[in-house]
Each structure stands twice: as C-alpha cells, then as structure tokens.
Scaffold this motif. Sequence first.
Motif, PDB file in Angstrom:
ATOM      1  N   GLY A 139      41.618  37.781  37.157  1.00 22.11           N
ATOM      2  CA  GLY A 139      40.951  37.669  36.052  1.00 22.11           C
ATOM      3  C   GLY A 139      40.424  38.679  35.165  1.00 22.11           C
ATOM      4  N   SER A 140      41.039  39.740  35.195  1.00 26.58           N
ATOM      5  CA  SER A 140      40.518  41.046  34.557  1.00 26.58           C
ATOM      6  C   SER A 140      40.560  41.044  33.052  1.00 26.58           C
TER       7      SER A 140
ATOM      8  N   HIS B 105      54.913  41.971  43.209  1.00 28.14           N
ATOM      9  CA  HIS B 105      54.837  40.849  43.032  1.00 28.14           C
ATOM     10  C   HIS B 105      53.355  40.523  42.409  1.00 28.14           C
ATOM     11  N   VAL B 106      53.255  39.767  41.443  1.00 30.52           N
ATOM     12  CA  VAL B 106      51.882  39.806  40.630  1.00 30.52           C
ATOM     13  C   VAL B 106      51.154  38.264  40.895  1.00 30.52           C
ATOM     14  N   ILE B 107      49.864  38.057  40.886  1.00 28.98           N
ATOM     15  CA  ILE B 107      49.206  37.033  41.268  1.00 28.98           C
ATOM     16  C   ILE B 107      48.215  37.215  40.014  1.00 28.98           C
ATOM     17  N   HIS B 108      48.026  35.978  38.993  1.00 34.69           N
ATOM     18  CA  HIS B 108      47.136  35.916  37.979  1.00 34.69           C
ATOM     19  C   HIS B 108      46.262  34.751  38.492  1.00 34.69           C
ATOM     20  N   GLN B 109      44.787  35.293  38.531  1.00 35.58           N
ATOM     21  CA  GLN B 109      43.982  33.932  38.857  1.00 35.58           C
ATOM     22  C   GLN B 109      42.720  34.435  38.128  1.00 35.58           C
TER      23      GLN B 109
ATOM     24  N   ALA C  88      40.290  37.735  45.721  1.00 36.26           N
ATOM     25  CA  ALA C  88      41.734  38.316  45.182  1.00 36.26           C
ATOM     26  C   ALA C  88      42.128  38.870  46.715  1.00 36.26           C
ATOM     27  N   ARG C  89      41.647  39.442  47.652  1.00 39.80           N
ATOM     28  CA  ARG C  89      42.373  39.864  48.905  1.00 39.80           C
ATOM     29  C   ARG C  89      42.777  38.524  49.490  1.00 39.80           C
TER      30      ARG C  89
END
Length: 321
Positions: A40-41, A60-64, A72-73
């Motif tokens: 959530g940057s 690979h990218v995860i957006h949360q 995050a880890r």
Amino acid sequence: MANISVIVPVYKVEEFLSRCVDSILCQSYTDFELILVDDGSPDSCGAMCDGYAEQDSRVHVIHQENGGLSAARNSGIDWVFANSDSRWLAFVDSDDWVHPDFLKVLYRTAERTLCKISACGFFLTSGETIPRDQDTEPKKLSADDYFCENFHEGATPAACGKLYHISLFKHLRFPIGKLHEDEFIVYLALYEVGSIGVTAARLYAYYQNEQSITRGDWNPRRMDVLEAFEQQIQFADRTENTRLRKRVTEQYVFGTYEQLKDAPKVYRKELRKKLRAALKLAGECGSFHMGWKTLWAYEAAYPCKILWWLLSRLHREEEAA
C-alpha cells in the motif's frame, strides 16, 4: 519454476527501490524469482514494481493494503506456497541491497554444509559499495554456537542475509504489527533445524536509514523487542537451554536499561518494572557478568542516587590512580 524465491516488502522507498531490485536481478546465480510486495505504498513504488514485472519475467508483484513489514513478508511467503515450487526463501529489505554473489554463495554454503539455513555477513552502510571479501570455506555451526556467540558479523537474529529451506515456513510466519519482528521467529527456525551453514563473506548491505523507526526518536513500539526477549527466555526454559537463557537474559537486561534511559516519563514505570524482572532472571543465571554497565542497570531499576554516585566516584578515582 525457480529454485529460490526472494521476497522484498516495499513501502515508501522510491528513493532506494531501484538500487535494491537491480542488485537482485543482476545476481550471478540466476535460478530465482523475485516477489515484490507493494504494501500500500502511497508513492510511486507500486508503479515501479509493475515496471520491473513488465521488463523481467522473474519478477512477480503483489499489491495489498498497508499492513506493515510482517504482513508484507507473510503475503510473499503465502504467494510462494500457492504459486511456486521453489525450495528456498530469502528476504531482502527494500532500502538494502546485496552483492552479485549473494544467492550463489548462500546456496553453495547450504549445499556444502547440508543445512536448511545458511547465512552470510553483512555490511553497515550509508551508500557505499559492498566490499567483496575473500571466499572462505563455509562453516557448520550449531544453533547455540550461531545464536549465542559472535563468531562473525552475520551472527544476528535478522531474517535478511540468510537462505531458508521453504519447509521451515509451512507453519512459521512473522508477527503482524510488531517492531523487531525478526526477534520473534528467526531463533525458532534456527533451533528447529539445529545447525546453520555460515560464510564470513559480507554480501548483504544493511542501509543505515536515519528516518527508520528504530533509529529515530524513541517510540513505544520499540518495547516490542522486550516482548520478543521474554518469549525467547520462555523457549529456553521449555527446552532447558541454559546457554540460550543466559544470552537472552543479558540482552533483556541491557535492552530494557537502554530503553529506560530514552523513554518518556510516562513509560518509565513500566520499563523499570521490566528491568527489575530482568535483573531477577539474570541473578538466577548464576554467571551473569557484573560489570559497570550492570551496576548502572541496577541503579536504574532501584534508584539510590547517593550510593551509586559514591560508587561511580570511587571508580573514577581508581581509574585515575
């Protein structure tokens, strides 16, 4: 599928992100995938992560939504179990960076020592290039020797700078919302496997970010590390590990003492209570080191200003003589 999954939590690091990601993508060991977790940057980090994924199929990218470093880890770990068959995990913080041989040496160390965890040394830096130390033969240390002694600069409880067999994270996750999150779980992984492969080569650059919560003004969340020490002492008691208990109890005493010096008055009563409990535990260890720092810890826990002033004056006179 890749052999190693590298997990990088990303939050408000647009100034440092490229340095970190580029150092991973140029590794001499190429059989890896990189999972960037955009936590959530609010800055341009999310877009930067997507840009790397478009350029390199290993990314690979995860957006949360923002949940903190542990969350995050954990998302990265969960993604690996759901989408990959990699056998190893590594963690890199997004304001740090690594040497081009970071993964190669860690993997070689794990293979040569037949250990499920390997660790390298680290380099404290404000932006300098990582020095490449001469290769040394990997060592296999017991969890006690690694965790309780300072044989090399990599002997730390940090999650970064290590390579883990993925089986260790089947049920292990980082504690959500805690500062010093590594102190809560890394020792559990070490003592589960019983031994660790180590190399003295400094391959991980730990960036000294003056804006970080652990280096800025005192914050109540810093007391999380004391909770971690308490859990480690309980673990040592359950496993009847007197060596670990002594090591952690010393950290508990001096960690509480340092926080008591810096904390606002409203927190001092709680910290003084913890320091007294820590000193009681230290006394039970029997061989606790009674140096001057320990005496000042006693003074902070049981204030008696005139007595301690006289003792310190006597000490100064003895040194002058």
